[in-house]
Design an enzyme around this catalytic site. Structure first.
Site, PDB file in Angstrom:
ATOM      1  N   LYS A  94      23.559 -27.731 111.808  1.00  0.00           N
ATOM      2  CA  LYS A  94      24.387 -27.979 110.608  1.00  0.00           C
ATOM      3  C   LYS A  94      25.022 -26.688 110.097  1.00  0.00           C
ATOM      4  O   LYS A  94      26.202 -26.661 109.795  1.00  0.00           O
ATOM      5  CB  LYS A  94      23.536 -28.555 109.467  1.00  0.00           C
ATOM      6  CG  LYS A  94      23.065 -29.956 109.629  1.00  0.00           C
ATOM      7  CD  LYS A  94      22.465 -30.479 108.329  1.00  0.00           C
ATOM      8  CE  LYS A  94      21.273 -29.693 107.816  1.00  0.00           C
ATOM      9  NZ  LYS A  94      20.085 -29.720 108.664  1.00  0.00           N
ATOM     10  N   ARG A 143      13.110 -16.947 110.277  1.00  0.00           N
ATOM     11  CA  ARG A 143      12.767 -17.527 108.979  1.00  0.00           C
ATOM     12  C   ARG A 143      11.284 -17.887 108.958  1.00  0.00           C
ATOM     13  O   ARG A 143      10.763 -18.392 109.943  1.00  0.00           O
ATOM     14  CB  ARG A 143      13.592 -18.799 108.744  1.00  0.00           C
ATOM     15  CG  ARG A 143      14.993 -18.506 108.269  1.00  0.00           C
ATOM     16  CD  ARG A 143      15.873 -19.722 108.291  1.00  0.00           C
ATOM     17  NE  ARG A 143      15.271 -20.918 107.705  1.00  0.00           N
ATOM     18  CZ  ARG A 143      15.961 -22.037 107.457  1.00  0.00           C
ATOM     19  NH1 ARG A 143      17.252 -22.093 107.723  1.00  0.00           N
ATOM     20  NH2 ARG A 143      15.374 -23.090 106.953  1.00  0.00           N
TER      21      ARG A 143
HETATM   22  P1  AMP Z   1      17.646 -25.310 105.099  1.00  0.00           P
HETATM   23  O1  AMP Z   1      18.124 -23.888 105.191  1.00  0.00           O
HETATM   24  O2  AMP Z   1      18.738 -26.266 104.753  1.00  0.00           O
HETATM   25  O3  AMP Z   1      16.859 -25.731 106.326  1.00  0.00           O
HETATM   26  O4  AMP Z   1      16.619 -25.372 103.863  1.00  0.00           O
HETATM   27  C1  AMP Z   1      15.418 -24.610 103.876  1.00  0.00           C
HETATM   28  C2  AMP Z   1      14.459 -25.168 102.843  1.00  0.00           C
HETATM   29  O5  AMP Z   1      15.050 -25.090 101.535  1.00  0.00           O
HETATM   30  C3  AMP Z   1      14.090 -26.638 103.014  1.00  0.00           C
HETATM   31  O6  AMP Z   1      13.041 -26.827 103.959  1.00  0.00           O
HETATM   32  C4  AMP Z   1      13.662 -26.995 101.592  1.00  0.00           C
HETATM   33  O7  AMP Z   1      12.375 -26.472 101.299  1.00  0.00           O
HETATM   34  C5  AMP Z   1      14.665 -26.216 100.752  1.00  0.00           C
HETATM   35  N1  AMP Z   1      15.880 -27.039 100.496  1.00  0.00           N
HETATM   36  C6  AMP Z   1      17.155 -26.797 100.919  1.00  0.00           C
HETATM   37  N2  AMP Z   1      17.996 -27.756 100.503  1.00  0.00           N
HETATM   38  C7  AMP Z   1      17.237 -28.645  99.800  1.00  0.00           C
HETATM   39  C8  AMP Z   1      17.508 -29.869  99.141  1.00  0.00           C
HETATM   40  N3  AMP Z   1      18.750 -30.401  99.117  1.00  0.00           N
HETATM   41  N4  AMP Z   1      16.485 -30.512  98.531  1.00  0.00           N
HETATM   42  C9  AMP Z   1      15.240 -29.991  98.531  1.00  0.00           C
HETATM   43  N5  AMP Z   1      14.915 -28.864  99.161  1.00  0.00           N
HETATM   44  C10 AMP Z   1      15.890 -28.171  99.794  1.00  0.00           C
END
Ligand code: AMP
Length: 214
Positions: free
Chosen positions: A13, A153
């Site tokens: 994404k 990460r």
């Molecule tokens: P990502 O970089 O999109 O994989 O997000 C990393 C982490 O941030 C996720 O595993 C959640 O803990 C938190 N996070 C990001 N976006 C959201 C969202 N829309 N709702 C809740 N938690 C989020």
């Protein structure tokens, strides 16, 4: 154009959202990146989010929705935006509908068995935020684009990954039906694209996304 990118962690994404947002000249809004910036700056939101992120859990809806609402009110969002990683629950989707209905929702689907290898091998640049797979860079500590330092990460470690995939299937995948019901869903089946070195080419996925938006 107001777009949402949906898909499991590791689907690509972020990479696709970077390319598509610059192609369409709309801001790329990644809630994950916003939380990582908040953690780095040690803001109250960052401190709260970190507990959930480290456990592979979702940050509570109210925290995320307030943060996104503020971001979407900024002038650069007036002509559209690309949301990456938001909404992640039906609750968040309903809250977003009250702010602005999306024009299209791109669902990037990758089979689970390919996600694990993509996530454990993922490295992020501390300077430009680009993401790369370790197998595709000359030096696993140096960003091939800007020379910044690459890191893994915390939530890309195997123990956290399985939680994140479980959370995706339980809480985020229902959004596919939600947006299909609203007639907004564009489905990109990455598993059906040709494989190169065991994975699909980012460029092929990019073209498939643009075609779906025409
Ligand atoms: P990502 O970089 O999109 O994989 O997000 C990393 C982490 O941030 C996720 O595993 C959640 O803990 C938190 N996070 C990001 N976006 C959201 C969202 N829309 N709702 C809740 N938690 C989020």
């Amino acid at each position: 154009m107001k777009l949402i990118f949906l898909g499991p962690p590791g689907a690509g994404k972020g990479t696709q959202a970077t390319g598509v947002s610059s192609h369409l000249r709309v801001p790329h809004i990644s809630t994950g990146d916003m939380f990582r910036a908040a953690i780095k700056n040690e803001t109250p939101t960052g401190l709260e989010a970190k507990r959930y992120m480290d456990a592979g859990q979702l940050v509570p809806d109210s925290v995320v929705v307030d943060m996104v609402r503020e971001r979407l009110a900024m002038p650069d969002c007036a002509n559209g935006y690309l949301l990456d990683g938001f909404p992640r629950t039906v609750e968040q989707a309903r809250a977003l509908d009250e702010i602005a209905t999306p024009d299209a929702v791109v669902d990037i689907e990758v089979p689970d068995e390919r996600l694990l290898a993509r996530l454990t091998g993922r490295r992020v640049c501390s300077k430009c935020n680009g993401t790369f797979h370790v197998s595709k860079v000359a030096d696993e500590k140096v960003c091939p684009v800007c020379g910044g330092e690459l890191y893994q990460r915390d939530d890309d470690k195997p123990a956290t990954i399985s939680n994140r995939l479980g959370v995706y299937h339980e809480q985020t995948a229902p959004l596919i039906g939600y947006y299909a019901g609203l007639g907004k869903l564009k489905r990109i089946d990455v598993g059906a694209l040709p494989l190169y070195d065991g994975d699909s080419r980012a460029e092929d996925v990019f073209q498939a996304i643009l075609a779906s938006l025409e």
